[in-house]
Design a protein around this motif. Structure first.
Motif, PDB file in Angstrom:
ATOM      1  N   TYR A   1       0.832  -1.200   0.000  1.00  0.00           N
ATOM      2  CA  TYR A   1       0.000   0.000   0.000  1.00  0.00           C
ATOM      3  C   TYR A   1       0.871   1.256   0.000  1.00  0.00           C
ATOM      4  O   TYR A   1       0.617   2.205  -0.726  1.00  0.00           O
ATOM      5  N   ASP A   2       1.898   1.259   0.838  1.00  0.00           N
ATOM      6  CA  ASP A   2       2.781   2.420   0.930  1.00  0.00           C
ATOM      7  C   ASP A   2       3.485   2.674  -0.401  1.00  0.00           C
ATOM      8  O   ASP A   2       3.571   3.814  -0.856  1.00  0.00           O
ATOM      9  N   ALA A   3       3.992   1.618  -1.017  1.00  0.00           N
ATOM     10  CA  ALA A   3       4.679   1.775  -2.299  1.00  0.00           C
ATOM     11  C   ALA A   3       3.739   2.292  -3.375  1.00  0.00           C
ATOM     12  O   ALA A   3       4.160   3.018  -4.283  1.00  0.00           O
ATOM     13  N   SER A   4       2.443   1.942  -3.252  1.00  0.00           N
ATOM     14  CA  SER A   4       1.454   2.407  -4.221  1.00  0.00           C
ATOM     15  C   SER A   4       0.924   3.803  -3.895  1.00  0.00           C
ATOM     16  O   SER A   4       0.117   4.344  -4.634  1.00  0.00           O
ATOM     17  N   GLY A   5       1.349   4.364  -2.773  1.00  0.00           N
ATOM     18  CA  GLY A   5       0.961   5.725  -2.420  1.00  0.00           C
ATOM     19  C   GLY A   5      -0.254   5.844  -1.528  1.00  0.00           C
ATOM     20  O   GLY A   5      -0.706   6.948  -1.250  1.00  0.00           O
ATOM     21  N   ASP A   6      -0.804   4.737  -1.045  1.00  0.00           N
ATOM     22  CA  ASP A   6      -1.993   4.776  -0.182  1.00  0.00           C
ATOM     23  C   ASP A   6      -1.545   4.671   1.273  1.00  0.00           C
ATOM     24  O   ASP A   6      -1.538   3.594   1.874  1.00  0.00           O
ATOM     25  N   ARG A   7      -1.171   5.803   1.852  1.00  0.00           N
ATOM     26  CA  ARG A   7      -0.599   5.815   3.197  1.00  0.00           C
ATOM     27  C   ARG A   7      -1.604   5.426   4.271  1.00  0.00           C
ATOM     28  O   ARG A   7      -1.256   4.775   5.251  1.00  0.00           O
ATOM     29  N   LYS A   8      -2.862   5.807   4.104  1.00  0.00           N
ATOM     30  CA  LYS A   8      -3.864   5.499   5.129  1.00  0.00           C
ATOM     31  C   LYS A   8      -4.060   3.985   5.263  1.00  0.00           C
ATOM     32  O   LYS A   8      -4.035   3.447   6.371  1.00  0.00           O
ATOM     33  N   ARG A   9      -4.222   3.312   4.152  1.00  0.00           N
ATOM     34  CA  ARG A   9      -4.389   1.855   4.202  1.00  0.00           C
ATOM     35  C   ARG A   9      -3.092   1.165   4.608  1.00  0.00           C
ATOM     36  O   ARG A   9      -3.119   0.124   5.260  1.00  0.00           O
ATOM     37  N   ALA A  10      -1.963   1.748   4.229  1.00  0.00           N
ATOM     38  CA  ALA A  10      -0.674   1.184   4.626  1.00  0.00           C
ATOM     39  C   ALA A  10      -0.556   1.172   6.144  1.00  0.00           C
ATOM     40  O   ALA A  10      -0.188   0.155   6.738  1.00  0.00           O
ATOM     41  N   ARG A  11      -0.881   2.287   6.768  1.00  0.00           N
ATOM     42  CA  ARG A  11      -0.797   2.369   8.227  1.00  0.00           C
ATOM     43  C   ARG A  11      -1.757   1.382   8.885  1.00  0.00           C
ATOM     44  O   ARG A  11      -1.425   0.745   9.883  1.00  0.00           O
ATOM     45  N   GLY A  12      -2.956   1.243   8.325  1.00  0.00           N
ATOM     46  CA  GLY A  12      -3.924   0.301   8.878  1.00  0.00           C
ATOM     47  C   GLY A  12      -3.426  -1.138   8.803  1.00  0.00           C
ATOM     48  O   GLY A  12      -3.545  -1.902   9.776  1.00  0.00           O
ATOM     49  N   ALA A  13      -2.858  -1.507   7.666  1.00  0.00           N
ATOM     50  CA  ALA A  13      -2.341  -2.868   7.501  1.00  0.00           C
ATOM     51  C   ALA A  13      -1.146  -3.107   8.420  1.00  0.00           C
ATOM     52  O   ALA A  13      -1.015  -4.181   9.020  1.00  0.00           O
ATOM     53  N   ILE A  14      -0.291  -2.109   8.556  1.00  0.00           N
ATOM     54  CA  ILE A  14       0.870  -2.260   9.433  1.00  0.00           C
ATOM     55  C   ILE A  14       0.433  -2.330  10.892  1.00  0.00           C
ATOM     56  O   ILE A  14       0.986  -3.101  11.680  1.00  0.00           O
ATOM     57  N   ARG A  15      -0.587  -1.564  11.263  1.00  0.00           N
ATOM     58  CA  ARG A  15      -1.117  -1.663  12.635  1.00  0.00           C
ATOM     59  C   ARG A  15      -1.673  -3.075  12.894  1.00  0.00           C
ATOM     60  O   ARG A  15      -1.503  -3.631  13.985  1.00  0.00           O
ATOM     61  N   THR A  16      -2.330  -3.645  11.892  1.00  0.00           N
ATOM     62  CA  THR A  16      -2.829  -5.014  12.032  1.00  0.00           C
ATOM     63  C   THR A  16      -1.665  -5.982  12.208  1.00  0.00           C
ATOM     64  O   THR A  16      -1.726  -6.887  13.050  1.00  0.00           O
ATOM     65  N   ALA A  17      -0.598  -5.799  11.433  1.00  0.00           N
ATOM     66  CA  ALA A  17       0.583  -6.660  11.553  1.00  0.00           C
ATOM     67  C   ALA A  17       1.187  -6.556  12.954  1.00  0.00           C
ATOM     68  O   ALA A  17       1.551  -7.581  13.559  1.00  0.00           O
ATOM     69  N   ILE A  18       1.270  -5.343  13.476  1.00  0.00           N
ATOM     70  CA  ILE A  18       1.808  -5.148  14.830  1.00  0.00           C
ATOM     71  C   ILE A  18       0.948  -5.864  15.857  1.00  0.00           C
ATOM     72  O   ILE A  18       1.462  -6.554  16.741  1.00  0.00           O
ATOM     73  N   ALA A  19      -0.363  -5.712  15.730  1.00  0.00           N
ATOM     74  CA  ALA A  19      -1.281  -6.365  16.673  1.00  0.00           C
ATOM     75  C   ALA A  19      -1.166  -7.884  16.596  1.00  0.00           C
ATOM     76  O   ALA A  19      -1.145  -8.570  17.625  1.00  0.00           O
ATOM     77  N   LEU A  20      -1.078  -8.428  15.390  1.00  0.00           N
ATOM     78  CA  LEU A  20      -0.969  -9.876  15.229  1.00  0.00           C
ATOM     79  C   LEU A  20       0.359 -10.391  15.779  1.00  0.00           C
ATOM     80  O   LEU A  20       0.412 -11.461  16.391  1.00  0.00           O
ATOM     81  N   GLU A  21       1.427  -9.644  15.564  1.00  0.00           N
ATOM     82  CA  GLU A  21       2.748 -10.079  16.036  1.00  0.00           C
ATOM     83  C   GLU A  21       2.802 -10.058  17.557  1.00  0.00           C
ATOM     84  O   GLU A  21       3.449 -10.894  18.183  1.00  0.00           O
TER      85      GLU A  21
END
Length: 147
Positions: free
Chosen positions: A123-143
């Motif tokens: 998402y970040d590489a594609s320029g969608d920062r809002k969704r990138a942050r959401g996906a990364i927050r999910t990754a942090i929570a899962l980890e």
């Protein structure tokens, strides 16, 4: 490294601003006037919100950087083969081509933090920062969730 220095400088400036706002708030409260007390209380709330937001963003940055390092150590970091602009950002068309694979990986394994982090990076590489942050927050929570 320049990004980390910029974050530290901005954090120091924000803390300086918030401390000044807090000092002004106390002065308004000590005035004894009802309007001054109301303004002072409002000025105290804003620095508290600012400190909370700063702490949250710094924690997000530290946690996401740790996960990216873990993924890199495993050799699973995506986007290392993408053509880059002189600024260091990947070309969007090339990044968009890798996005479906990242999305399919999350759909196949929704509890896998590696897949969510790769999706966030896509998402970040594609320029969608809002969704990138959401996906990364999910990754942090899962980890952080005990298995």
């Amino acid at each position: 490294m320049k990004g980390k220095i910029a974050v530290v400088v901005m954090a120091v400036l924000l803390v300086f601003y918030l401390v000044l706002a807090g000092v002004r708030a106390v002065a308004f409260i000590q005035s004894g006037e009802p309007v001054g007390i109301a303004i002072g209380l409002a000025l105290l709330i804003l620095p508290l919100i600012g400190f909370w937001a700063l702490a949250r963003e710094v924690a997000f940055g530290i946690r996401s950087e740790r996960l990216v390092r873990q993924l890199d150590d495993l050799g699973e970091l995506p986007g290392t083969d993408l053509p880059m602009r002189p600024s260091g950002r990947p070309y969007r068309d090339a990044a968009d081509e890798q996005f479906p694979a990242a999305q399919a990986a999350v759909e196949a394994e929704p509890e896998n933090w590696h897949a969510w982090l790769r999706l966030g990076l896509a998402y970040d590489a594609s320029g969608d920062r809002k969704r990138a942050r959401g996906a990364i927050r999910t990754a942090i929570a899962l980890e952080r969730t005990p298995k």
